[in-house]
Motif scaffolding. Structure first.
Motif, PDB file in Angstrom:
ATOM      1  N   VAL A 164       0.836  -1.197   0.000  1.00 33.75           N
ATOM      2  CA  VAL A 164       0.000   0.000   0.000  1.00 33.75           C
ATOM      3  C   VAL A 164       0.873   1.251   0.000  1.00 33.75           C
ATOM      4  N   THR A 165       1.979   1.212   0.728  1.00 32.57           N
ATOM      5  CA  THR A 165       2.895   2.353   0.760  1.00 32.57           C
ATOM      6  C   THR A 165       3.494   2.626  -0.610  1.00 32.57           C
ATOM      7  N   LEU A 166       3.917   1.584  -1.295  1.00 40.08           N
ATOM      8  CA  LEU A 166       4.581   1.740  -2.583  1.00 40.08           C
ATOM      9  C   LEU A 166       3.617   2.075  -3.721  1.00 40.08           C
ATOM     10  N   THR A 167       2.345   1.787  -3.537  1.00 37.00           N
ATOM     11  CA  THR A 167       1.371   2.082  -4.599  1.00 37.00           C
ATOM     12  C   THR A 167       0.565   3.346  -4.351  1.00 37.00           C
ATOM     13  N   PHE A 168       0.407   3.732  -3.086  1.00 36.16           N
ATOM     14  CA  PHE A 168      -0.429   4.901  -2.791  1.00 36.16           C
ATOM     15  C   PHE A 168       0.255   5.933  -1.912  1.00 36.16           C
ATOM     16  N   GLY A 169       1.463   5.673  -1.444  1.00 38.57           N
ATOM     17  CA  GLY A 169       2.162   6.647  -0.616  1.00 38.57           C
ATOM     18  C   GLY A 169       2.677   7.815  -1.427  1.00 38.57           C
ATOM     19  N   SER A 170       3.170   8.815  -0.725  1.00 34.11           N
ATOM     20  CA  SER A 170       3.741   9.969  -1.415  1.00 34.11           C
ATOM     21  C   SER A 170       4.948   9.524  -2.228  1.00 34.11           C
ATOM     22  N   CYS A 171       5.087  10.109  -3.417  1.00 39.62           N
ATOM     23  CA  CYS A 171       6.168   9.749  -4.333  1.00 39.62           C
ATOM     24  C   CYS A 171       6.101   8.280  -4.744  1.00 39.62           C
TER      25      CYS A 171
END
Length: 281
Positions: free
Chosen positions: A33-40
């Motif tokens: 989720v971090t890598l697909t929807f996080g900042s940058c």
């Protein structure tokens, strides 16, 4: 049955497997989720539509549970990785009460461990998505979120029970859960976060100390599991048999601590000869 001391009666290897498996599941879920929807996000430029990224995220994070199931950890513990699923197996008469307590504690601790590691690894990226905390989507009432989580948990548990009640389908259970969870995440993530797992919600909530509306995730999934057990038992009237095992991937050569197991299981006696034990009670 012989009496055991309190520290001998629990099945610590299975509890440890559940802890590590749940930690892996939560870490992968938060990382994806971090890598697909996080900042940058590296995918944001290539795939500006959130639905496409959500589909990719669902396919990847939904694979974490089945991967644990077919690993040595999952073959030992059964890879429940979800308090709602363990509760369903207990309600179906497949778990001893002390094993249920051990599984629930291990899953919650594992979720905290997985969430803590994810926050340490991704830092500000994880913070940009509130460390993966599940929360109702904008514009959706808390009761609609509860119905979604309850209904989808019911669907997931019922599907698992149906596959595990059939000798031909039981070994395909991990593959089925992968596709089903990927579809559920793609469909329901904007509404409820697609938790379906109290441990998955508890870990990030504790690490972030964020408790707003979290009660719905701790209540909806167990209620959904209860409904699934009720629906499954009603199917006995049309010829559906009992659940054969409480493992998502039953490997005969791994010991099984569950009750009323009807799937093949191979053990060895004191002379090293293979034996097939009768149904556990």
């Amino acid at each position: 049955m012989p009496k055991h001391s309190w520290w001998q009666r629990p099945h610590w290897p299975e509890y440890g497997s559940e802890l590590l498996g749940t930690a892996f599941l939560v870490f992968i879920a938060l990382s994806v989720v971090t890598l697909t929807f996080g900042s940058c996000s590296p995918l944001a430029t290539a795939l500006p539509k959130s639905s496409a990224r959500r589909l990719i995220a669902g396919l990847i994070l939904a694979a974490s549970g089945p991967l644990v199931a077919i690993s040595p950890l999952g073959k030992l513990s059964g890879a429940h990785l979800n308090p709602a699923l363990s509760l369903a197996f207990w309600l179906q008469g497949k778990m001893h009460p002390h094993d249920l307590a051990g599984y629930l504690a291990s899953q919650l601790l594992g979720a905290v461990l997985g969430a803590g590691v994810a926050v340490l690894v991704w830092g500000a990226w994880a913070a940009s998505i509130q460390n993966g905390v599940t929360a109702p989507g904008m514009g959706y009432s808390i009761w609609s979120v509860m119905l979604i989580e309850m209904g989808l948990t019911c669907l997931l548990v019922l599907a698992i029970f149906l596959f595990l009640s059939n000798h031909r389908l039981m070994h395909w259970t991990p593959f089925m859960t992968w596709l089903l969870m990927a579809f559920i995440y793609w469909l329901a993530a904007p509404i409820s976060g697609s938790s379906l797992n109290p441990a998955r919600s508890f870990g990030p909530a504790l690490v972030s100390w964020f408790w707003r509306d979290q009660w719905v995730y701790y209540l909806a999934s167990p209620l959904g599991a209860l409904l699934a057990v009720g629906f499954f038992r009603s199917l006995n009237l049309v010829g559906i048999h009992d659940v054969l095992t409480a493992k998502l991937f039953h490997a005969p050569r791994y010991r099984c601590i569950f009750k009323h197991v009807k799937a093949p299981q191979i053990n060895t006696n004191q002379d090293g000869k293979l034996i097939i034990p009768r149904e556990r009670t």
